[in-house]
Enzyme design. Structure first.
Site, mmCIF file in Angstrom:
data_model
loop_
_atom_site.group_PDB
_atom_site.id
_atom_site.type_symbol
_atom_site.label_atom_id
_atom_site.label_comp_id
_atom_site.label_asym_id
_atom_site.label_seq_id
_atom_site.Cartn_x
_atom_site.Cartn_y
_atom_site.Cartn_z
ATOM 1 N N ASP A 52 -1.961 9.496 -4.754
ATOM 2 C CA ASP A 52 -3.109 9.178 -5.600
ATOM 3 C C ASP A 52 -3.906 7.978 -5.099
ATOM 4 O O ASP A 52 -5.009 7.725 -5.591
ATOM 5 C CB ASP A 52 -2.675 8.959 -7.056
ATOM 6 C CG ASP A 52 -1.619 7.880 -7.206
ATOM 7 O OD1 ASP A 52 -1.076 7.449 -6.182
ATOM 8 O OD2 ASP A 52 -1.350 7.468 -8.361
ATOM 9 N N HIS A 67 -4.250 -0.359 -12.934
ATOM 10 C CA HIS A 67 -2.911 0.035 -12.476
ATOM 11 C C HIS A 67 -2.481 -0.722 -11.223
ATOM 12 O O HIS A 67 -1.283 -0.725 -10.904
ATOM 13 C CB HIS A 67 -2.857 1.534 -12.168
ATOM 14 C CG HIS A 67 -3.080 2.411 -13.354
ATOM 15 N ND1 HIS A 67 -2.356 2.299 -14.512
ATOM 16 C CD2 HIS A 67 -3.971 3.429 -13.561
ATOM 17 C CE1 HIS A 67 -2.774 3.208 -15.382
ATOM 18 N NE2 HIS A 67 -3.754 3.900 -14.831
ATOM 19 N N GLY A 105 -1.968 4.551 -9.084
ATOM 20 C CA GLY A 105 -2.818 5.216 -10.068
ATOM 21 C C GLY A 105 -4.308 5.154 -9.771
ATOM 22 O O GLY A 105 -5.099 4.832 -10.663
ATOM 23 N N ASP A 162 -8.833 2.645 -22.035
ATOM 24 C CA ASP A 162 -8.655 3.740 -21.079
ATOM 25 C C ASP A 162 -7.545 4.647 -21.611
ATOM 26 O O ASP A 162 -6.686 4.213 -22.378
ATOM 27 C CB ASP A 162 -8.262 3.131 -19.728
ATOM 28 C CG ASP A 162 -8.201 4.136 -18.597
ATOM 29 O OD1 ASP A 162 -9.129 4.160 -17.785
ATOM 30 O OD2 ASP A 162 -7.195 4.878 -18.521
ATOM 31 N N ASP A 179 -11.815 8.348 -19.263
ATOM 32 C CA ASP A 179 -10.834 9.420 -19.417
ATOM 33 C C ASP A 179 -10.304 9.507 -20.846
ATOM 34 O O ASP A 179 -9.552 10.425 -21.183
ATOM 35 C CB ASP A 179 -9.685 9.276 -18.418
ATOM 36 C CG ASP A 179 -9.069 7.890 -18.404
ATOM 37 O OD1 ASP A 179 -9.507 7.024 -19.181
ATOM 38 O OD2 ASP A 179 -8.146 7.660 -17.591
ATOM 39 N N TYR A 197 -12.915 11.138 -14.907
ATOM 40 C CA TYR A 197 -12.836 12.082 -13.804
ATOM 41 C C TYR A 197 -13.726 13.300 -13.979
ATOM 42 O O TYR A 197 -13.670 14.230 -13.196
ATOM 43 C CB TYR A 197 -11.361 12.453 -13.576
ATOM 44 C CG TYR A 197 -10.549 11.187 -13.424
ATOM 45 C CD1 TYR A 197 -10.583 10.447 -12.244
ATOM 46 C CD2 TYR A 197 -9.841 10.655 -14.500
ATOM 47 C CE1 TYR A 197 -9.916 9.253 -12.116
ATOM 48 C CE2 TYR A 197 -9.155 9.447 -14.379
ATOM 49 C CZ TYR A 197 -9.201 8.753 -13.191
ATOM 50 O OH TYR A 197 -8.545 7.553 -13.071
#
Length: 442
Positions: A124, A166, A174, A201, A290, A329
């Site tokens: 990721d 993150h 992340g 978030d 998100d 996203y």
């Protein structure tokens, strides 16, 4: 008119902060902000000044060296950002031309490089062309925004490319390569004694929590999905800090499927109590998109009006406030949300600089219905056009907003996993932890 809001907003910054996971998100966001004519005399620019020393003051040197190993250049198509006939293989392009959002929309994705598993540069968080420039730009944008609050230039500052909550001190995680939230908080601490970080978030801000878990100078409050298999598998309600930081870390774990009514109830009551108990001098909000219903990596059922209502509640505390981005996203959905967020941050502060008074510990307070919560949020954007104009938006970007409305459709089905009993118990337990763990004098 002296602007009270500053924003990091330029095509060059968007180029430098292109991310492998959402390479075109920045151009969607900033094209729509311009297209809706929000950049005017009421909002000023924030000049991004790079400061490598600040990044090195927090992150481990081995990790930074891994990021620097290959800077690379962006692969390009159709547009040539550089003058003369210099190729991609040349070490340093000369005389850059002024890039536009239309140019950025035509760029190919960034080039993925070989992994460095030991420092998290894999899966990721892959290494990619321009990775070091990306890290410098994201961190410097958030730090520069924090400096504009410290100096009193602005009361509110916005950096949507920030919010990378993150990232750890010694590794990427992340989709996050640099702990810009931590760096911005440290910058604010140079002027303000106490900072409150509110993270809405969809995922827990584990990197921010770990940075300040033993500190009482920064209080962290995170609302996030929490269930088996949900990244990053942290953020339990009873993780309240250690040492001097005991009581200064709060997590509000939400079941996937959380709807507007329960989120708004938990947000307003806990934020109100936290603000009153801690009395921060400045606030950071991580507003990852998100959390909006329909995001590919989020499982919450929150509407944009609900989130805007919650953010406006914090805005009206009247404290210096830094707004950062984070996850998100769906490029068009993220652009819509953050454009409306920019609009509400331009509103002048209330005359008394306080939000409406109520007792957050009153267990008899009703939970407002989803329709009531959305109506409150819609009131903040009632003066904003609902149709996206094609002017000043690259055609390729504009055509992606179909239908061409600013407000996305809210979720229509009721929440199946978060009931009144669950959210009342969650709020009651959180407020009880706040009262029991936070020292009487902060």
């Amino acid at each position: 008119m002296t602007p009270i809001v500053g924003i990091v907003h330029s095509p060059s910054h968007v180029v430098n902060t292109r991310h492998p996971k959402h390479c075109s998100r920045g151009v969607y966001v900033h094209s729509l902000i311009e297209g809706m004519s929000l950049i005017d005399s009421s909002i000023g620019p924030i000049e991004v000044v790079e400061d490598q020393g600040v990044i090195e003051s927090y992150h481990e040197q081995e990790y930074l060296d891994g990021l620097r190993e290959e800077t690379g250049h962006l692969k390009r198509r159709k547009c040539d950002l550089y003058s003369d006939d210099e190729s991609e293989d040349n070490k340093e392009p000369s005389q850059p031309k002024e890039v536009t959002y239309e140019d950025i929309a035509e760029m190919a994705p960034v080039r993925i490089l070989s992994p460095r598993v030991s420092i998290g540069l894999t899966e990721d968080c892959p290494r990619f062309s321009g990775c070091w420039k990306y890290v410098m730009s994201v961190a410097s944008g958030s730090i520069s925004a924090a400096k504009s609050l410290r100096s009193g230039q602005y009361l509110r500052a916005i950096h949507f490319e920030g919010g990378r909550h993150h990232a750890q001190q010694d590794r990427a995680s992340g989709f996050c390569y640099v702990a810009d939230v931590v760096l911005a908080a440290n910058e604010l601490l140079r002027t303000f004694k106490k900072i409150l970080i509110i993270d809405i978030d969809a995922h827990h801000g584990d990197g921010v929590e770990s940075a300040f878990y033993r500190s009482k100078k920064v209080m962290t409050l995170s609302y996030h999905m929490h269930a088996p298999g949900v990244f990053p598998s942290s953020g339990d309600q009873f993780d309240t800090g250690r040492g001097q930081g005991t009581g200064y870390n709060m997590n509000i774990p939400l079941k996937p499927g959380c709807d507007d009514d329960v989120f708004h109830y938990a947000f307003k009551r806990i934020v109100s109590a936290t603000y009153s108990a801690y009395q921060p001098e400045a606030i950071i909000m991580v507003c990852g998109a998100d959390a909006v219903h329909g995001d590919p990596l989020g499982e919450l059922r929150l509407s944009v009006p609900c989130l805007l209502q919650c953010i406006s509640y914090v805005r009206d505390f009247g404290k210096p406030t830094l707004i950062l981005g984070g996850g998100g996203y769906s490029e068009t959905q993220t652009a819509r949300y953050w454009t409306m967020l920019t609009h509400i941050m331009k509103k002048p502060p209330p005359p008394d600089n306080i939000t409406s008074a109520f007792d957050p510990y009153d267990s008899s307070l009703p939970i407002q219905t989803t329709s009531e919560v959305r109506a409150l949020g819609m009131a903040h954007i009632a003066d904003l056009p609902t149709i996206i104009p094609p002017d000043n938006i690259p055609p390729r970007i504009y055509e992606s907003f179909a239908p061409y409305t600013l407000l996305p459709d809210p979720p229509t089905k009721p929440s199946l996993t978060n009931g009144e009993h669950h959210i009342r118990h969650l709020v009651h337990t959180s407020l009880d932890l706040l009262l029991r763990t936070m020292p009487e004098s902060t």
